[in-house]
Design a protein around this motif. Structure first.
Motif, PDB file in Angstrom:
ATOM      1  N   ALA A   1      43.978 -13.462 -33.012  1.00  0.00           N
ATOM      2  CA  ALA A   1      42.859 -14.516 -32.622  1.00  0.00           C
ATOM      3  C   ALA A   1      41.262 -13.999 -31.787  1.00  0.00           C
ATOM      4  N   LEU A   2      41.420 -13.307 -31.309  1.00  0.00           N
ATOM      5  CA  LEU A   2      40.530 -12.649 -29.901  1.00  0.00           C
ATOM      6  C   LEU A   2      39.372 -11.915 -31.311  1.00  0.00           C
ATOM      7  N   MET A   3      39.384 -11.597 -32.455  1.00  0.00           N
ATOM      8  CA  MET A   3      38.383 -10.571 -33.026  1.00  0.00           C
ATOM      9  C   MET A   3      37.629 -11.987 -34.330  1.00  0.00           C
ATOM     10  N   SER A   4      38.646 -12.936 -34.145  1.00  0.00           N
ATOM     11  CA  SER A   4      38.301 -14.006 -35.500  1.00  0.00           C
ATOM     12  C   SER A   4      37.158 -14.794 -34.521  1.00  0.00           C
ATOM     13  N   THR A   5      36.783 -14.824 -32.788  1.00  0.00           N
ATOM     14  CA  THR A   5      36.173 -15.726 -32.475  1.00  0.00           C
ATOM     15  C   THR A   5      34.758 -15.624 -31.760  1.00  0.00           C
ATOM     16  N   THR A   6      35.197 -13.927 -31.669  1.00  0.00           N
ATOM     17  CA  THR A   6      34.570 -13.103 -30.422  1.00  0.00           C
ATOM     18  C   THR A   6      33.331 -12.238 -31.709  1.00  0.00           C
ATOM     19  N   MET A   7      33.777 -11.367 -33.177  1.00  0.00           N
ATOM     20  CA  MET A   7      33.908 -10.534 -33.929  1.00  0.00           C
ATOM     21  C   MET A   7      34.100 -11.502 -35.513  1.00  0.00           C
TER      22      MET A   7
ATOM     23  N   ASN B   1      46.290 -20.119 -28.466  1.00  0.00           N
ATOM     24  CA  ASN B   1      45.609 -18.360 -27.938  1.00  0.00           C
ATOM     25  C   ASN B   1      45.585 -18.009 -29.456  1.00  0.00           C
ATOM     26  N   SER B   2      46.917 -17.894 -29.653  1.00  0.00           N
ATOM     27  CA  SER B   2      46.870 -16.689 -31.132  1.00  0.00           C
ATOM     28  C   SER B   2      47.041 -17.802 -32.035  1.00  0.00           C
ATOM     29  N   TRP B   3      47.625 -19.003 -32.290  1.00  0.00           N
ATOM     30  CA  TRP B   3      47.909 -19.996 -33.639  1.00  0.00           C
ATOM     31  C   TRP B   3      46.278 -20.456 -33.603  1.00  0.00           C
ATOM     32  N   ASN B   4      45.495 -20.714 -32.793  1.00  0.00           N
ATOM     33  CA  ASN B   4      44.048 -21.089 -33.285  1.00  0.00           C
ATOM     34  C   ASN B   4      43.248 -20.637 -34.349  1.00  0.00           C
ATOM     35  N   ALA B   5      43.402 -18.588 -34.436  1.00  0.00           N
ATOM     36  CA  ALA B   5      43.060 -18.184 -34.990  1.00  0.00           C
ATOM     37  C   ALA B   5      43.434 -18.111 -36.727  1.00  0.00           C
ATOM     38  N   LEU B   6      44.588 -19.425 -36.443  1.00  0.00           N
ATOM     39  CA  LEU B   6      44.883 -19.842 -38.825  1.00  0.00           C
ATOM     40  C   LEU B   6      43.979 -20.700 -38.931  1.00  0.00           C
TER      41      LEU B   6
END
Length: 514
Positions: free
Chosen positions: A2-8, A37-42
């Protein structure tokens, strides 16, 4: 991720990942606290332009459509596997209903019994509804010599990996966790679900902890209590009944999905209504509550929630077994046996408290006889008052008149009638002073030094005698009824426990009426 998909995001795309696997994708509906948080990456993960593979054993057509839309692939997906080819697990689904106060002791007792005398390598996975239950059960199992670990969200990443590795390698006999997904162990042959079932999906995932190769009519036991469908409310500091919380929680669950655009794949309101019903069937507590209170095959109804249609009953679950005359006899015998075991556990737990206070009156100063004595009169003093000399500490009967006067003292037997209880012989298996059974198999019996100190001077004083003689209290027969009862139970452990359990219930009932 989730962090990588938004910042990287650019870095991720530069890696040209071939496939992204989303395991246990049904958790999108089970762990709504991760939305934000986590599910936002999906959401719209299809923007990475890579192949997406979502995996789950507990999902239906409605959930698939909603997940696909959320990930941004709309209807551009293929379903591998279907309900028609779904092989039902070869497990025996059992439901045990116990008192909430007895839940943990009975679960621990049953687990210890399972491993008693067995040297073969097998494991049991226990899933609890709270962290405290998981820690308590595992700790008690360890104290009984079993190899056990608890696993909850309180574990650090290091301890979680270590415990899961030990479990996977078959180094543990029992794993007690609050989670039921992704815990594979080839030696797991039995599952306990303790206290609560959150949904049909939750139940099916728990059953799946026994892998197909290990399934051979394997027992899956749901331990249910009167609080299984209640919910604790911190505001009012009480347990809410089903009707007080179920609907509002479900409405809040639906609202969360709607706000986060999971229903956007449906155009018509009727489609949304059907979708809500399909989700409720799989992801709400309504379904297990309906199934486990019904009279149809548990396995048949449970797996219908994921679209698996089965015309044949499993012939193994609690309901199916009840329908066979022979099985009914066996089940009834087993139920009686289990009831006796529960009564023994209950009595033993009460005995532990008798060292400090009387069970009948809850008074620490009461030896067991004090609360039996009621005011009596005498010729010299007609004013009613409690007179200890008017009560026999052997039979707990009255000695307040010429017709019923008797003594518990052998040295005075030449002058006065001796209490019938004092004439009992051959009670070597029961302490003649406090009436505690002295069998070595009973841990609560205490040590030899706890007994043989004279009448009323044992560690339990007269408090066990008080319970045993509950139905012969205050008699005027010089102890005859008490003698008959004590003779019957003194050398019969089963009857002793049965009498204690019956009188415990009578005493509790009388307390409730006050």
């Amino acid at each position: 991720f989730a962090l990588m998909s938004t910042t990287m995001a650019d870095l991720l795309k530069s890696w040209e990942i071939g496939t992204i696997y989303i395991d246990e994708c049904h958790l999108l509906f089970c762990e709504l606290f991760r939305i934000g948080n986590s599910w936002n990456a999906l959401q719209d993960i299809a923007s990475f332009g890579t192949k997406l593979v979502s995996l789950s054993a507990t999902i239906n057509q409605t959930a698939m459509k909603m997940i696909a839309h959320y990930m941004g692939i709309s209807s551009n997906y293929e379903v591998i596997g279907d309900a028609s080819s779904y092989q039902l697990p070869n497990v025996s689904i059992q439901v045990r209903e116990v008192q909430d106060s007895d839940l943990i002791p009975l679960v621990v007792q049953e687990l210890c019994h399972r491993f008693q005398g067995y040297t073969s390598n097998f494991s049991i996975h226990v899933m609890t509804s709270t962290k405290n239950q998981a820690v308590t059960i595992s700790t008690k199992l360890k104290s009984n010599g079993l190899k056990s670990e608890w696993l909850t969200s309180d574990d650090s990443n290091v301890s979680r990996i270590s415990k899961m590795s030990d479990w996977s390698a078959g180094k543990l006999q029992v794993l007690v966790s609050t989670m039921n997904c992704g815990f594979d162990c080839n030696s797991c042959r039995e599952v306990f679900i303790v206290g609560k079932v959150r949904s049909a999906a939750d139940a099916i995932q728990s059953i799946g902890r026994i892998r197909p190769k290990q399934q051979n009519k394997s027992p899956v036991t749901f331990w249910m209590t009167e609080k299984s469908y209640q919910q604790w409310d911190d505001t009012s500091k009480r347990w809410l009944q089903w009707d007080e919380w179920a609907k509002s929680e479900w409405d809040e669950w639906i609202e969360t999905l709607e706000i986060n655009h999971l229903f956007d794949c449906f155009d018509e309101e009727n489609e949304k209504r059907v979708a809500r019903n399909n989700l409720r069937f799989l992801f709400s507590p309504y379904t297990p509550r309906s199934i486990f209170s019904g009279t149809d095959c548990y396995r048949k109804r449970l797996y219908k929630a994921v679209g698996v249609q089965s015309n044949a009953a499993c012939k193994m679950c609690s309901v199916c077994k009840k329908q066979s005359p022979m099985s009914q006899s066996v089940n009834e015998a087993n139920e009686r046996k289990k009831k006796r075991e529960q009564e023994i556990l209950r009595v033993n737990n009460i005995i532990k408290t008798l060292k400090t206070h009387c069970f009948a009156c809850d008074d620490k100063t009461c030896c067991g006889l004090n609360c039996v004595m009621v005011p009596t009169t005498s010729k010299k003093n007609p004013q009613p008052s409690v007179r200890q000399q008017h009560w026999c500490k052997l039979c707990f009967g009255k000695t307040d008149s010429r017709n019923n006067f008797h003594t518990s003292n052998d040295s005075r037997a030449s002058q006065y009638p001796l209490c019938k209880v004092a004439t009992i012989t051959n009670q070597s298996k029961m302490c003649k002073h406090c009436c505690m059974l002295l069998d070595e198999s009973i841990e609560e019996r205490g040590k030899k030094d706890d007994h043989n100190k004279g009448h009323g001077n044992c560690v339990y004083k007269l408090r066990i005698r008080r319970i045993l003689l509950h139905r012969t209290l205050r008699t005027t027969d010089c102890g005859q009824a008490s003698k008959q009862l004590l003779q019957q139970v003194s050398n019969n452990q089963k009857l002793w426990y049965e009498t204690m359990a019956t009188n415990v219930r009578l005493i509790e009932s009388s307390k409730g009426q006050k």
